[in-house]
Design a protein around this motif. Structure first.
Motif, PDB file in Angstrom:
ATOM      1  N   VAL A 212       0.839  -1.778   0.310  1.00 50.35           N
ATOM      2  CA  VAL A 212      -0.269  -0.391  -0.075  1.00 50.35           C
ATOM      3  C   VAL A 212       0.850   1.259   0.185  1.00 50.35           C
ATOM      4  O   VAL A 212       1.983   1.117   0.353  1.00 50.35           O
ATOM      5  N   GLY A 213       0.539   2.266  -1.173  1.00 46.22           N
ATOM      6  CA  GLY A 213       1.173   3.938  -0.998  1.00 46.22           C
ATOM      7  C   GLY A 213       2.658   3.310  -1.578  1.00 46.22           C
ATOM      8  O   GLY A 213       3.328   4.386  -1.670  1.00 46.22           O
ATOM      9  N   GLY A 214       2.972   2.823  -2.910  1.00 47.99           N
ATOM     10  CA  GLY A 214       4.016   2.688  -3.063  1.00 47.99           C
ATOM     11  C   GLY A 214       3.160   3.066  -4.492  1.00 47.99           C
ATOM     12  O   GLY A 214       2.856   3.198  -5.215  1.00 47.99           O
ATOM     13  N   ALA A 215       4.539   2.230  -5.521  1.00 47.95           N
ATOM     14  CA  ALA A 215       4.587   2.596  -7.297  1.00 47.95           C
ATOM     15  C   ALA A 215       3.958   1.015  -7.174  1.00 47.95           C
ATOM     16  O   ALA A 215       2.913   1.956  -8.552  1.00 47.95           O
ATOM     17  N   VAL A 216       3.481   0.646  -6.743  1.00 51.52           N
ATOM     18  CA  VAL A 216       2.638  -0.582  -7.594  1.00 51.52           C
ATOM     19  C   VAL A 216       1.096  -0.409  -6.777  1.00 51.52           C
ATOM     20  O   VAL A 216       0.879  -0.707  -5.385  1.00 51.52           O
ATOM     21  N   SER A 217      -0.203  -0.436  -7.217  1.00 54.30           N
ATOM     22  CA  SER A 217      -1.252  -0.650  -6.959  1.00 54.30           C
ATOM     23  C   SER A 217      -1.910  -1.721  -7.424  1.00 54.30           C
ATOM     24  O   SER A 217      -1.588  -2.447  -8.564  1.00 54.30           O
ATOM     25  N   LEU A 218      -3.404  -1.910  -7.014  1.00 52.26           N
ATOM     26  CA  LEU A 218      -4.286  -2.557  -7.695  1.00 52.26           C
ATOM     27  C   LEU A 218      -4.018  -2.487  -9.197  1.00 52.26           C
ATOM     28  O   LEU A 218      -4.445  -3.587 -10.651  1.00 52.26           O
ATOM     29  N   ASP A 219      -4.451  -1.128  -9.504  1.00 54.09           N
ATOM     30  CA  ASP A 219      -4.643  -1.396 -11.080  1.00 54.09           C
ATOM     31  C   ASP A 219      -3.550  -0.997 -11.870  1.00 54.09           C
ATOM     32  O   ASP A 219      -3.604  -1.652 -12.917  1.00 54.09           O
ATOM     33  N   THR A 220      -2.619  -1.078 -11.420  1.00 54.22           N
ATOM     34  CA  THR A 220      -0.667  -1.220 -11.906  1.00 54.22           C
ATOM     35  C   THR A 220      -1.061  -3.274 -12.462  1.00 54.22           C
ATOM     36  O   THR A 220      -0.086  -3.500 -13.801  1.00 54.22           O
ATOM     37  N   VAL A 221      -1.147  -3.727 -11.565  1.00 55.72           N
ATOM     38  CA  VAL A 221      -1.518  -5.118 -11.308  1.00 55.72           C
ATOM     39  C   VAL A 221      -2.358  -5.793 -12.759  1.00 55.72           C
ATOM     40  O   VAL A 221      -2.023  -6.495 -12.883  1.00 55.72           O
ATOM     41  N   LEU A 222      -3.818  -5.082 -12.239  1.00 50.05           N
ATOM     42  CA  LEU A 222      -4.150  -5.389 -13.028  1.00 50.05           C
ATOM     43  C   LEU A 222      -4.352  -4.781 -14.930  1.00 50.05           C
ATOM     44  O   LEU A 222      -4.881  -5.554 -15.946  1.00 50.05           O
ATOM     45  N   ALA A 223      -3.663  -3.704 -15.211  1.00 53.90           N
ATOM     46  CA  ALA A 223      -3.437  -3.727 -15.817  1.00 53.90           C
ATOM     47  C   ALA A 223      -2.187  -4.522 -16.300  1.00 53.90           C
ATOM     48  O   ALA A 223      -2.549  -4.584 -18.049  1.00 53.90           O
ATOM     49  N   ALA A 224      -1.779  -4.959 -16.106  1.00 50.63           N
ATOM     50  CA  ALA A 224      -0.379  -6.131 -16.136  1.00 50.63           C
ATOM     51  C   ALA A 224      -0.979  -7.054 -16.844  1.00 50.63           C
ATOM     52  O   ALA A 224      -0.605  -7.671 -17.706  1.00 50.63           O
ATOM     53  N   LEU A 225      -2.244  -7.577 -16.095  1.00 43.95           N
ATOM     54  CA  LEU A 225      -2.489  -8.383 -16.925  1.00 43.95           C
ATOM     55  C   LEU A 225      -3.587  -8.224 -18.186  1.00 43.95           C
ATOM     56  O   LEU A 225      -3.562  -9.442 -19.083  1.00 43.95           O
ATOM     57  N   ARG A 226      -4.432  -7.475 -17.801  1.00 42.70           N
ATOM     58  CA  ARG A 226      -4.427  -7.182 -19.405  1.00 42.70           C
ATOM     59  C   ARG A 226      -3.425  -7.235 -20.524  1.00 42.70           C
ATOM     60  O   ARG A 226      -3.639  -7.282 -21.953  1.00 42.70           O
ATOM     61  N   GLU A 227      -2.634  -6.522 -20.542  1.00 42.29           N
ATOM     62  CA  GLU A 227      -1.492  -5.847 -21.282  1.00 42.29           C
ATOM     63  C   GLU A 227      -1.066  -7.401 -22.090  1.00 42.29           C
ATOM     64  O   GLU A 227      -0.716  -7.797 -22.675  1.00 42.29           O
ATOM     65  N   SER A 228      -0.972  -8.884 -21.199  1.00 39.34           N
ATOM     66  CA  SER A 228      -0.228  -9.990 -21.099  1.00 39.34           C
ATOM     67  C   SER A 228      -1.462 -11.068 -21.288  1.00 39.34           C
ATOM     68  O   SER A 228      -1.449 -11.840 -22.150  1.00 39.34           O
ATOM     69  N   GLY A 229      -3.071 -10.483 -22.130  1.00 33.80           N
ATOM     70  CA  GLY A 229      -3.719 -10.744 -22.656  1.00 33.80           C
ATOM     71  C   GLY A 229      -4.448 -11.978 -21.014  1.00 33.80           C
ATOM     72  O   GLY A 229      -5.774 -12.598 -21.729  1.00 33.80           O
ATOM     73  N   ALA A 230      -4.263 -11.059 -20.441  1.00 38.09           N
ATOM     74  CA  ALA A 230      -5.195 -12.034 -19.347  1.00 38.09           C
ATOM     75  C   ALA A 230      -7.026 -11.297 -19.312  1.00 38.09           C
ATOM     76  O   ALA A 230      -6.036  -9.753 -19.120  1.00 38.09           O
ATOM     77  N   SER A 231      -7.257 -11.452 -18.091  1.00 39.15           N
ATOM     78  CA  SER A 231      -8.416 -10.264 -17.675  1.00 39.15           C
ATOM     79  C   SER A 231      -9.046 -10.548 -16.958  1.00 39.15           C
ATOM     80  O   SER A 231      -9.321 -11.972 -16.124  1.00 39.15           O
ATOM     81  N   VAL A 232     -10.031  -9.389 -16.080  1.00 36.58           N
ATOM     82  CA  VAL A 232     -10.037 -10.136 -14.388  1.00 36.58           C
ATOM     83  C   VAL A 232     -11.535 -10.320 -14.251  1.00 36.58           C
ATOM     84  O   VAL A 232     -12.557  -9.891 -14.692  1.00 36.58           O
ATOM     85  N   ARG A 233     -12.283 -10.999 -13.956  1.00 33.62           N
ATOM     86  CA  ARG A 233     -13.239 -10.949 -13.652  1.00 33.62           C
ATOM     87  C   ARG A 233     -13.851 -10.837 -12.660  1.00 33.62           C
ATOM     88  O   ARG A 233     -15.625 -10.265 -12.420  1.00 33.62           O
ATOM     89  N   ALA A 234     -12.819 -10.728 -11.526  1.00 30.83           N
ATOM     90  CA  ALA A 234     -13.290  -9.839 -10.435  1.00 30.83           C
ATOM     91  C   ALA A 234     -12.602 -10.144  -9.442  1.00 30.83           C
ATOM     92  O   ALA A 234     -11.375 -10.832  -9.649  1.00 30.83           O
ATOM     93  N   ALA A 235     -12.461  -9.488  -8.503  1.00 34.40           N
ATOM     94  CA  ALA A 235     -11.978  -9.047  -7.444  1.00 34.40           C
ATOM     95  C   ALA A 235     -12.119  -8.658  -6.300  1.00 34.40           C
ATOM     96  O   ALA A 235     -13.032  -7.742  -6.064  1.00 34.40           O
ATOM     97  N   ALA A 236     -11.494  -9.238  -5.103  1.00 35.99           N
ATOM     98  CA  ALA A 236     -12.038  -8.959  -3.796  1.00 35.99           C
ATOM     99  C   ALA A 236     -11.660  -9.039  -2.914  1.00 35.99           C
ATOM    100  O   ALA A 236     -10.105  -9.441  -2.628  1.00 35.99           O
TER     101      ALA A 236
END
Length: 310
Positions: free
Chosen positions: A261-285
């Motif tokens: 928390v509070g660093g350069a990496v966030s949940l949005d960063t992780v989701l963007a990396a998944l999308r760029e690699s051809g994956a998609s997120v159906r749900a996040a909790a």
């Protein structure tokens, strides 16, 4: 006068080394040890009296509920302990003593049990539990992480330990933490990591969410992913600690991602990396949080010469 003859005739004095004159005897040293032992015992009794007052205050305020385990405070205490330690007493011993003191007094405030997943190795998990929670706290083994989560959910204030790594037999156990009234990850043990830790098995500690004393340095997210592939795994590796297991089909995966928390990496960063690699997120909790991993590197000291036992 013949000074040479006078010198030769003078009686020789026995000279004792200064260290011999200053060295205390064993009896005095043992008396000092007894004095210190009595002081330590008296301090433990004094600590217990403060705990009695603490429980009374909680009851008066109506705040006595669930487990008294406070991960933020305990993580901070253990970090300070290892950073200030010095001398010949092994750090393992010091940390173990403090863990027993803290966990036992926590148990005295509000009795609890520790449920542990033994499927990935009973001996290592028992060592982890006993090192961090001692022998006073009841230990209950389960053959699988799902049994641990269910037992904690049924309890009032019990804790659960599950491996903080992918286990073929465990499955996506963290999906059971996704509901609003479910247990959550509240800690990652050990609080202080080092290469030679005697109970170094990395485990997540699960409990009903604590109302105070929670630590949110790292958030734990449950992600359901479609199109999971090797490229996606490589993309996430430098961003977060991730556990991945198959989920709903050949290209699906359930992820447990620990994101600082509070660093350069966030949940949005992780989701963007998944999308760029051809994956998609159906749900996040969000399924919990814990202290950041704290690594202790021992200082370089001169070799220690062990004195005989007194």
């Amino acid at each position: 006068m013949d000074m040479k003859a006078h010198t030769q005739d003078a009686p020789q004095r026995a000279v004792s080394p200064a260290s011999d004159a200053a060295a205390p005897d064993l009896g005095s040293l043992r008396a000092e040890i007894d004095r210190i032992d009595a002081q330590m015992h008296a301090l433990l009794i004094e600590r217990s009296q403060i705990i009695d007052r603490l429980v009374a205050v909680k009851r008066a305020q109506g705040s006595e509920s669930g487990s008294a385990f406070r991960p933020a405070r305990e993580a901070s205490m253990m970090r300070r302990l290892v950073d200030r330690h010095r001398g010949i007493l092994p750090l393992d011993t010091v940390e173990g003593i403090w863990r027993v003191i803290i966990s036992t007094f926590t148990y005295v405030q509000a009795p609890y049990a520790v449920h542990a997943d033994l499927a990935s190795g009973e001996a290592a998990m028992r060592d982890a539990s006993r090192f961090h929670f001692g022998f006073t706290v009841p230990f209950i083994g389960h053959m699988g992480a799902s049994g641990v989560v269910a037992a904690v959910a049924r309890s009032r204030g019990d804790l659960g330990l599950v491996p903080a790594f992918a286990s073929p037999s465990a499955g996506a156990w963290w999906t059971a933490l996704e509901g609003p009234h479910t247990p959550k990850i509240i800690a990652r043990l050990p609080f202080v990591e080092r290469a030679d830790h005697p109970a170094g098995l990395p485990v997540f500690c699960i409990a009903h969410p604590v109302t105070d004393g929670a630590v949110t340095e790292v958030e734990a997210w449950s992600l359901h992913v479609s199109g999971w592939n090797a490229q996606a795994a490589r993309a996430l590796a430098p961003l977060a600690d991730v556990i991945a297991v198959p989920d709903r089909g050949l290209d699906g995966a359930a992820l447990l991602a620990s994101i600082p928390v509070g660093g350069a990496v966030s949940l949005d960063t992780v989701l963007a990396a998944l999308r760029e690699s051809g994956a998609s997120v159906r749900a996040a909790a969000l399924v919990g949080s814990h202290a950041s991993r704290y690594t202790h590197a021992p200082a370089l000291h001169a070799p220690v010469t062990h004195a005989p036992t007194v």
